[in-house]
Design a protein around this motif. Structure first.
Motif, short mmCIF file in Angstrom:
data_model
loop_
_atom_site.label_atom_id
_atom_site.label_comp_id
_atom_site.label_asym_id
_atom_site.label_seq_id
_atom_site.Cartn_x
_atom_site.Cartn_y
_atom_site.Cartn_z
N SER A 188 -60.37 27.59 -18.39
CA SER A 188 -61.58 27.76 -18.72
C SER A 188 -62.08 29.22 -18.46
O SER A 188 -61.21 30.14 -17.84
CB SER A 188 -62.54 26.65 -17.69
OG SER A 188 -62.77 27.29 -16.38
N ASN A 189 -63.35 29.42 -18.59
CA ASN A 189 -63.93 30.74 -18.58
C ASN A 189 -64.69 30.82 -17.02
O ASN A 189 -65.53 31.51 -16.83
CB ASN A 189 -64.78 31.21 -19.73
CG ASN A 189 -66.22 30.16 -19.62
OD1 ASN A 189 -65.95 29.31 -19.22
ND2 ASN A 189 -67.12 30.82 -20.20
N THR A 192 -66.29 24.25 -17.57
CA THR A 192 -66.04 23.45 -18.66
C THR A 192 -67.48 23.25 -19.53
O THR A 192 -68.20 23.65 -19.36
CB THR A 192 -65.24 22.20 -18.52
OG1 THR A 192 -66.65 21.38 -17.40
CG2 THR A 192 -64.16 22.43 -17.39
N GLU A 193 -67.01 22.69 -20.83
CA GLU A 193 -67.93 22.49 -21.76
C GLU A 193 -68.61 21.11 -21.75
O GLU A 193 -67.97 20.10 -21.50
CB GLU A 193 -67.61 22.85 -23.08
CG GLU A 193 -67.54 24.11 -23.47
CD GLU A 193 -68.81 25.07 -23.74
OE1 GLU A 193 -69.70 25.11 -22.77
OE2 GLU A 193 -68.64 25.47 -24.98
N SER A 208 -70.30 19.76 -18.35
CA SER A 208 -69.93 20.93 -17.69
C SER A 208 -69.92 21.04 -16.40
O SER A 208 -70.81 20.52 -15.68
CB SER A 208 -70.89 22.02 -18.34
OG SER A 208 -70.54 23.38 -18.07
N ARG A 256 -70.21 29.56 -22.77
CA ARG A 256 -69.79 30.25 -23.82
C ARG A 256 -70.65 30.59 -25.14
O ARG A 256 -71.96 30.03 -24.84
CB ARG A 256 -68.72 29.27 -24.59
CG ARG A 256 -67.54 28.96 -23.37
CD ARG A 256 -66.76 27.66 -23.92
NE ARG A 256 -65.44 27.66 -23.09
CZ ARG A 256 -65.56 26.99 -21.81
NH1 ARG A 256 -66.75 26.92 -21.06
NH2 ARG A 256 -64.53 27.15 -20.98
N SER A 280 -60.65 31.48 -27.16
CA SER A 280 -61.75 30.99 -26.35
C SER A 280 -63.21 31.14 -27.23
O SER A 280 -63.50 32.29 -27.99
CB SER A 280 -61.98 31.43 -24.93
OG SER A 280 -63.20 31.07 -24.43
N GLY A 298 -60.81 32.75 -21.05
CA GLY A 298 -60.53 31.37 -21.04
C GLY A 298 -59.49 31.00 -22.27
O GLY A 298 -59.19 32.07 -23.03
N GLY A 302 -62.38 24.02 -23.87
CA GLY A 302 -63.26 24.09 -22.76
C GLY A 302 -63.79 22.59 -22.47
O GLY A 302 -64.46 22.48 -21.36
N SER A 306 -59.42 21.20 -17.20
CA SER A 306 -58.72 22.28 -17.39
C SER A 306 -57.49 22.52 -16.58
O SER A 306 -57.10 21.88 -15.40
CB SER A 306 -59.59 23.41 -16.62
OG SER A 306 -58.63 24.71 -16.30
#
Length: 347
Positions: A188-189, A192-193, A208, A256, A280, A298, A302, A306
């Motif tokens: 992930s960055n 999560t999404e 998320s 994101r 990503s 990431g 997402g 992860s």
């Protein structure tokens, strides 16, 4: 002990080379001043926190097999369920990950295939098959492939993955009594999404959450360089000579890119990621000369668990139940016995 110092030098040199590769990829553009970059005009999305408690179950999978379409050979192989899961976990997650992360991966893999078998879902597979061996469904490697790929490390890696599968035997993830769509991704960055921010549909357990462990992933940061002409062609836009190359007008709860406005033409972050083949949808870019340098954070869509985040949680002492209940909100770990019996009866 006499060979210790040369070995240290060799490892140090290799590590330095690995760190240097991303810089080398954009080195030809390092001496050029940025003449334009991706702008942004959005507000922060709210955070969401959750808690979870585990439950456990038993196994009833001995009579279930999976018809796997082997994409390289173009043949269908019937693989016993637990053997199939070993091949999936080994293909989808590094065997040197923490045991609890491997167990979490085994649980998602079993949930995915049982959900698919229960629904008799054959989307994307040839007649007679139930799943492919590609990431379109779940990656899968046979024992022969694992022997070849792992070489001298085969024995301990196979045993470690096998133990992870056995430790979760008979267990699946459910939400309101039904198997979940246990999606997962590499890195992930930092978040999560929500499901609806990448795919259509609000799925209540795919929410998320923060995932700070991913910052230690070797896949957390990456860069890609392409010409201005290719950038414009792939996205179907004209960027001209403006200092601002598109403007981010919306972001997801997972931090994101949701939407970018190119002088009236709006593209989603998912569209841009797919068209530019980015790791990503958390990206930024700037123009340097006749090229666009794109930076991403990431690796993957997402949504869901992860893998590097799971490994990070495990390294801090969390068990696989903690991990899956963190990344999949409000789920239970349930027995698959009745579903497996149904699948067997349907044959």
């Amino acid at each position: 002990m006499k060979n210790f110092k040369p070995l240290v030098v060799l490892v140090t040199v290799l590590f330095a080379l690995i760190l240097a590769i991303p810089a080398v990829l954009v080195l030809p553009f390092a001496d050029k001043a940025a003449t334009g970059k991706l702008g942004e005009s959005v507000s922060e999305a709210p955070k969401q926190e959750t808690a979870a408690t585990p439950s456990v179950s038993a196994d009833a999978s001995a009579n279930v097999s999976v018809a796997v379409f082997r994409s390289a050979k173009k043949v269908i192989e019937s693989v016993p369920l637990e053997d199939y899961l070993v091949g999936v976990v080994a293909a989808e997650m590094p065997a040197d990950f923490n045991e609890e992360a491997l167990k979490a991966q085994a649980l998602t893999a079993r949930t995915y295939i049982i959900n698919r078998l229960m629904k008799k879902d054959t989307l994307g597979v040839p007649k007679g098959a139930q799943v492919t061996d590609t990431p379109m469904h779940q990656a899968y490697l046979s024992d022969d492939q694992l022997r070849q790929d792992w070489g001298k490390n085969y024995e301990w890696k196979k045993q470690k993955v096998l133990e992870a599968v056995r430790a979760t035997s008979g267990q699946i993830l459910t939400y309101e009594g039904k198997p979940i769509n246990a999606t997962f991704f590499s890195t992930s960055n930092g978040y999560t999404e929500n499901s609806e921010d990448y795919w259509s549909g609000n799925i209540p357990y795919l929410r998320s959450v923060t995932s700070p462990w991913d910052k230690n992933s070797p896949k957390f940061n990456s860069q890609k360089v392409m010409s201005v002409r290719e950038f414009e062609s792939r996205l179907g836009v004209k960027i001209g000579t403006s200092k601002t190359i598109g403007k981010i007008v919306a972001k997801t709860e997972g931090k994101r890119v949701a939407k970018v406005d190119f002088n009236g033409k709006v593209l989603t972050g998912k569209d841009i990621r797919e068209k530019l083949d980015l790791r990503s949808s958390d990206f930024s870019w700037e123009r340097k000369g006749d090229n666009i340098v794109i930076s991403t954070r990431g690796f993957g869509h997402g949504v869901g668990m992860s893998q590097y985040g799971a490994n990070g949680m495990a390294s801090e002492g969390k068990n696989y139940k903690d991990i899956v209940k963190y990344y999949y909100q409000g789920v239970e770990i349930s027995s698959a016995a009745n579903m497996l019996a149904t699948i067997t009866a349907q044959k």
